[in-house]
Design an enzyme around this catalytic site. Structure first.
Site, PDB file in Angstrom:
ATOM      1  N   LEU A   1       0.863  -1.176   0.000  1.00 17.34           N
ATOM      2  CA  LEU A   1       0.000   0.000   0.000  1.00 17.34           C
ATOM      3  C   LEU A   1       0.900   1.227   0.000  1.00 17.34           C
ATOM      4  O   LEU A   1       1.993   1.210   0.571  1.00 17.34           O
ATOM      5  CB  LEU A   1      -0.897   0.040   1.243  1.00 17.34           C
ATOM      6  N   ASP A   2       0.442   2.310  -0.623  1.00 13.79           N
ATOM      7  CA  ASP A   2       1.175   3.563  -0.554  1.00 13.79           C
ATOM      8  C   ASP A   2       1.305   4.008   0.894  1.00 13.79           C
ATOM      9  O   ASP A   2       0.463   3.692   1.742  1.00 13.79           O
ATOM     10  CB  ASP A   2       0.442   4.670  -1.321  1.00 13.79           C
ATOM     11  N   ARG A   3       2.320   4.779   1.165  1.00  8.85           N
ATOM     12  CA  ARG A   3       2.479   5.362   2.502  1.00  8.85           C
ATOM     13  C   ARG A   3       1.232   6.141   2.910  1.00  8.85           C
ATOM     14  O   ARG A   3       0.797   6.095   4.067  1.00  8.85           O
ATOM     15  CB  ARG A   3       3.696   6.288   2.515  1.00  8.85           C
ATOM     16  N   GLU A   4       0.633   6.839   1.963  1.00  9.39           N
ATOM     17  CA  GLU A   4      -0.509   7.710   2.277  1.00  9.39           C
ATOM     18  C   GLU A   4      -1.807   6.940   2.483  1.00  9.39           C
ATOM     19  O   GLU A   4      -2.791   7.503   2.980  1.00  9.39           O
ATOM     20  CB  GLU A   4      -0.708   8.727   1.141  1.00  9.39           C
ATOM     21  N   THR A   5      -1.872   5.671   2.066  1.00 12.62           N
ATOM     22  CA  THR A   5      -3.100   4.881   2.113  1.00 12.62           C
ATOM     23  C   THR A   5      -3.140   4.031   3.381  1.00 12.62           C
ATOM     24  O   THR A   5      -2.145   3.431   3.765  1.00 12.62           O
ATOM     25  CB  THR A   5      -3.199   3.968   0.880  1.00 12.62           C
TER      26      THR A   5
END
Length: 298
Positions: A139-143
């Site tokens: 997963l993206d860091r932001e997600t």
């Protein structure tokens, strides 16, 4: 591959590299040139501590001869202290093969750049004491949301193949502006390629290589709560697709325009959540479904 000659330390497994072709005489010259962000003084200190070794575990010194093809092991360290990320992960499930985790926003999956201890992988290794833990998707860091780790090297390839074969169902939720003029559920398709800026994707004409089904959970005064089902796993697919439709996900710092890095500002999380992952277990044959306990909030 043989076991690492250095143990896991404070959740950080040792890294390794094979020495390339080159005319360096000594190890210190190679290391300083190969890792320009790490000072010579830092490498000398690590060597003095015995934290840089060859494949047999023999400590290397600054004056050790450079030998092409030799494998060396070392610990990744940061030159500057990390800023703590004030959100905690939650373990949703553990069995002999898998660890399923509910990841918070802003926490990177693995060590990268300025993140080392403040990453999900290192946190879990510290908590569980398991050096063999590996994420089998990202997963993206932001997600935020559900992500699965393998804890058993013997079965790792079997579970990784599920994602490669696209037999895993993923469900996301997002908050974004209201999308008018389409009938839901709506399937958006496009051809995604790497963008002109680092780590940003873009669309171009041609045969679609990405598809997302979009449903509406609820309309609110200032935003709509969407349910998203990605049929492909392109980097930033959901973020780019909603942005291309004119309804970028709230607090997205990449799409439609890549904004300056917010560094350690965690006040405005991306309103994207990996709500659930489900699949037929390739070993037991059982139906497995794991759901996040988090909520999207403005």
């Amino acid at each position: 591959m043989s076991r690492a000659p250095l143990p896991m330390r404070d959740g950080v497994a040792p890294s390794y590299l094979y020495l390339p072709d080159g005319d360096w005489l000594h190890m210190i010259g190679f290391l300083v040139e190969r890792f320009p962000d790490v000072s010579e003084a830092s490498w000398r200190d690590r060597m003095a501590r015995g934290d840089v070794v060859d494949g047999d575990g023999n400590p290397l010194q600054p004056g050790s001869r450079f030998k092409r093809g030799m494998r060396i092991w070392y610990y990744r360290e940061l030159e500057k202290p990390e800023t703590p990320i004030p959100f905690r992960e939650e373990i949703l499930h553990m069995d002999e093969h898998l660890v399923v985790v509910d990841k918070p926003h802003f926490l990177p999956m693995i060590p990268t750049g300025r993140f080392l201890h403040e990453t999900l992988l290192v946190r879990l290794k510290k908590t569980l004491g398991e050096a063999d833990l590996v994420p089998i998707h990202r997963l993206d860091r932001e997600t935020a949301g559900v992500v699965i780790f393998s804890r058993n090297p013997a079965s790792r390839g079997t579970y990784q193949s599920m994602f490669q074969k696209r037999v895993v169902d993923k469900e996301y939720e997002a908050l974004a502006p209201r999308l008018d003029g389409v009938a839901f559920p709506y399937i958006y398709r496009s051809r995604m390629v790497e963008g002109d800026k680092f780590f940003v994707m873009k669309e171009e004409p041609g045969e679609p290589n990405s598809a997302t089904t979009i449903e509406v959970i609820a309309h609110h005064a200032d935003y709509t709560h969407y349910r998203l089902f990605p049929h492909t796993g392109r980097q930033h697919q959901l973020r780019l697709h909603l942005s291309s439709l004119g309804v970028p996900i709230l607090n997205d710092a990449f799409y439609p325009v890549a904004l300056p890095c917010k560094q350690d500002d965690v006040s405005q999380p991306l309103q994207l959540l990996a709500r659930a992952i489900s699949f037929i277990d390739p070993i037991s044959g059982d139906w497995r479904e794991f759901r996040s306990r988090r909520s999207l909030r403005l």
